[in-house]
Write a protein that holds these residues in place. Structure first.
Motif, PDB file in Angstrom:
ATOM      1  N   THR A 113       0.824  -1.222   0.000  1.00 26.25           N
ATOM      2  CA  THR A 113       0.000   0.000   0.000  1.00 26.25           C
ATOM      3  C   THR A 113       0.854   1.267   0.000  1.00 26.25           C
TER       4      THR A 113
ATOM      5  N   SER B   6      -0.934   3.451  -2.838  1.00 31.24           N
ATOM      6  CA  SER B   6      -1.577   4.677  -2.365  1.00 31.24           C
ATOM      7  C   SER B   6      -0.978   5.914  -3.020  1.00 31.24           C
TER       8      SER B   6
ATOM      9  N   ASP C  58      -5.888  -3.252   4.998  1.00 33.31           N
ATOM     10  CA  ASP C  58      -5.679  -4.021   3.764  1.00 33.31           C
ATOM     11  C   ASP C  58      -4.426  -4.893   3.851  1.00 33.31           C
TER      12      ASP C  58
ATOM     13  N   THR D 243      -7.038   2.031   6.167  1.00 29.07           N
ATOM     14  CA  THR D 243      -7.464   0.868   5.387  1.00 29.07           C
ATOM     15  C   THR D 243      -6.485   0.582   4.243  1.00 29.07           C
ATOM     16  N   ASP D 244      -6.518   1.431   3.220  1.00 30.39           N
ATOM     17  CA  ASP D 244      -5.691   1.200   2.024  1.00 30.39           C
ATOM     18  C   ASP D 244      -4.518   2.188   1.920  1.00 30.39           C
TER      19      ASP D 244
END
Ligand code: ZN
Length: 282
Positions: free
Chosen positions: A27, A31, A75, A99-100
């Protein structure tokens, strides 16, 4: 408004060092650029977290007898549950890192509450208990973050850069301040494209910077919170930087190295009802 800084350390302690880790894994890259998923080499940088970096970090912590805190995006917990469970099994705290790993596109209180609820529930389902600490991806907190954290049962946040001491937000959540100069991403995050296309920093320079920060912050009775990433600091030539900082802390003397949840319990043992300076050390 924040309370006055906390300086009421336990007996024999005059400052604290918390070597915290963000297990961003893939991530970190998705991201920044969602199209990274189509680039195996880019994604492999994130996978180094769980393939190599985490083992180096856990071994170093074991050798030094330190339990600390790992912030994990939900995640990542879903994708790499064995790594997250190993962190927990080896005595460390698993805390929440969103989360992500995307900063909220539309950071309304409702969107933030939904994101934090989802992250909390997912992490809790994997580690068997609810996380009590939160670090936002890229420290992207909002004015309502601490109220939401308090509602969800969180004890502390580690996002702000306005103090070298823990302090209490109005919502009753302890803040464990950070700083970009104490984040390994500034020195070691390298990508092929701007803005992170840059030369690596010599580990010896980072040792010098962080050992100097340790001496200065500890000298003022403060808390030094390092923000570290196994995929960056866990490279073979870099892991020794952490040993240098630990050695500097031991040489300084009186430096406590707790998990952040333990420090939060000490700073604010009665959760929302403590006025700093009136609480006896644990
Ligand atoms: Zn992160």
């Amino acid at each position: 408004m924040k309370s006055r800084p906390f300086t009421d350390w336990p007996a024999g302690v005059a400052s604290a060092l918390c070597m915290t880790f963000d297990l961003d894994a893939e991530t970190m890259w998705t991201s920044r650029d969602p199209t990274s998923v189509r680039r195996p080499a880019v994604m492999s940088q994130g996978r180094y977290d769980v393939e190599e970096g985490l083992a180096s970090v856990l071994d170093l912590l074991d050798v030094n007898g330190i339990s600390t805190t790992f912030f994990v995006p939900s995640d990542v917990a879903t994708t790499h549950p064995a790594s997250v469970l190993e962190i927990q099994t080896r005595g460390h705290e698993v805390a929440c890192h969103g989360t992500d790993h995307m900063p909220l596109e539309d950071p309304t209180p409702q969107a933030e509450r939904e994101m934090l609820t989802r992250a909390t529930d997912t992490i809790a389902s994997i580690i068997g208990e609810a996380p009590v600490g939160y670090r936002a991806p890229l420290y992207s907190v909002t004015d309502t973050t601490w109220e939401i954290l308090a509602d969800l049962g969180y004890r502390y946040s580690s996002n702000m850069m306005d103090s070298i001491h823990p302090y209490l937000h109005d919502a009753g959540v302890v803040e464990m301040p950070v700083h970009w100069a104490l984040d390994d991403g500034v020195y070691f995050l390298i990508a092929f494209h701007p803005p992170n296309y840059r030369k690596p920093t010599a580990p010896s320079l980072v040792s010098e910077i962080w050992s100097g920060e340790l001496a200065a912050i500890a000298g003022r009775g403060g808390l030094m919170t390092l923000t570290l990433h196994p995929q960056l600091i866990g490279r073979p030539a870099r892991i020794g930087v952490l040993q240098d900082v630990l050695d500097a802390a031991v040489a300084h003397g009186g430096v406590w190295m707790p998990r952040l949840r333990d420090l939060a319990d000490h700073v604010n043992p009665a959760s929302r009802h403590v006025v700093f300076g009136t609480t006896p050390p644990a």
